[in-house]
Design an enzyme around this catalytic site. Structure first.
Site, short mmCIF file in Angstrom:
data_model
loop_
_atom_site.label_atom_id
_atom_site.label_comp_id
_atom_site.label_asym_id
_atom_site.label_seq_id
_atom_site.Cartn_x
_atom_site.Cartn_y
_atom_site.Cartn_z
N CYS A 80 3.88 3.55 -2.04
CA CYS A 80 2.45 3.80 -1.98
C CYS A 80 2.13 5.02 -2.85
O CYS A 80 2.88 6.00 -2.83
CB CYS A 80 2.06 4.06 -0.52
SG CYS A 80 0.31 4.39 -0.27
N HIS A 115 -1.29 -4.69 2.14
CA HIS A 115 -1.04 -3.25 2.04
C HIS A 115 -2.36 -2.51 1.79
O HIS A 115 -2.64 -1.51 2.46
CB HIS A 115 -0.05 -2.99 0.90
CG HIS A 115 0.26 -1.55 0.66
ND1 HIS A 115 1.51 -1.02 0.90
CD2 HIS A 115 -0.50 -0.53 0.20
CE1 HIS A 115 1.49 0.28 0.59
NE2 HIS A 115 0.27 0.60 0.16
N GLU A 116 -3.16 -3.02 0.84
CA GLU A 116 -4.43 -2.35 0.51
C GLU A 116 -5.45 -2.47 1.64
O GLU A 116 -6.15 -1.50 1.96
CB GLU A 116 -5.00 -2.88 -0.80
CG GLU A 116 -4.12 -2.63 -2.02
CD GLU A 116 -3.58 -1.21 -2.12
OE1 GLU A 116 -4.31 -0.24 -1.81
OE2 GLU A 116 -2.41 -1.05 -2.51
#
Length: 183
Positions: free
Chosen positions: A110, A153-154
């Site tokens: 990330c 994830h986003e």
């Protein structure tokens, strides 16, 4: 131009908040911010620009990562079948998902996390996402494999969830039940 100095790092309270929905149609400022987020990802994948501006390569960026607690994400990547995904999205929402799970065999990273966090991050193998793009078009995207993982994830960032929150803290390399590795 967004650079790494604009990206909040883990520990910043905004990263743990649920972001607010963007009122549609979005303002010019919101559209410009989302376009800049997408441009950052493109720049970060351009070796010359990445070196010149010390950008870490990224495939996705959520507005909370640049200090804006709004439901906006940008993604720019190719999946393992070389399908290109390049979107700036307002209010993305997972409207359906598979029961089966998957995870990246090499783990996730990330832009907001400057350390390596080992472990498998369980994600849905397939998802359907509804969102509004930069042109104001409503989209419905059916995603699987790597693409599904990037979007999850986003979208997690919009809900105040970091990828490592999903890792089994007691046994980080336990293969999630009913799952498939994405190499």
């Amino acid at each position: 131009m967004i650079t790494m100095k604009d990206i909040l790092r883990e520990g910043d309270p905004i990263l743990n908040q649920v972001a607010e929905a963007v009122e549609l149609p979005p303002t010019e400022e919101e559209k410009n911010t989302l376009a800049e987020m997408l441009q950052f990802l493109k720049n970060s994948q351009d070796e010359e620009l990445a070196n010149a501006y010390q950008l870490r390569a990224g495939v996705g960026l959520a507005a909370p990562q640049i200090g804006i607690s709004k439901r906006m994400i940008a993604v720019h990547f190719q999946d393992f079948e070389e399908t290109q995904y390049s979107y700036g999205l307002f209010n993305p929402k997972i409207v359906s998902h598979s029961v089966a799970l998957s995870y990246l065999a090499g783990g996730e990273g990330c832009l907001s996390v400057d350390r390596e966090v080992p472990g498998y991050v369980p994600r849905y193998q397939r998802i359907t996402v509804k969102a509004t793009d930069l042109n104001g078009e409503e989209l419905k995207l059916k995603l699987k494999g790597y693409a599904a993982i990037v979007f999850q994830h986003e979208i997690d960032h919009l809900n105040g969830v970091m990828f490592y929150d999903r890792i089994n803290s007691e046994a980080p390399f336990t293969v999630p039940e009913n799952s498939k590795a994405i190499e």
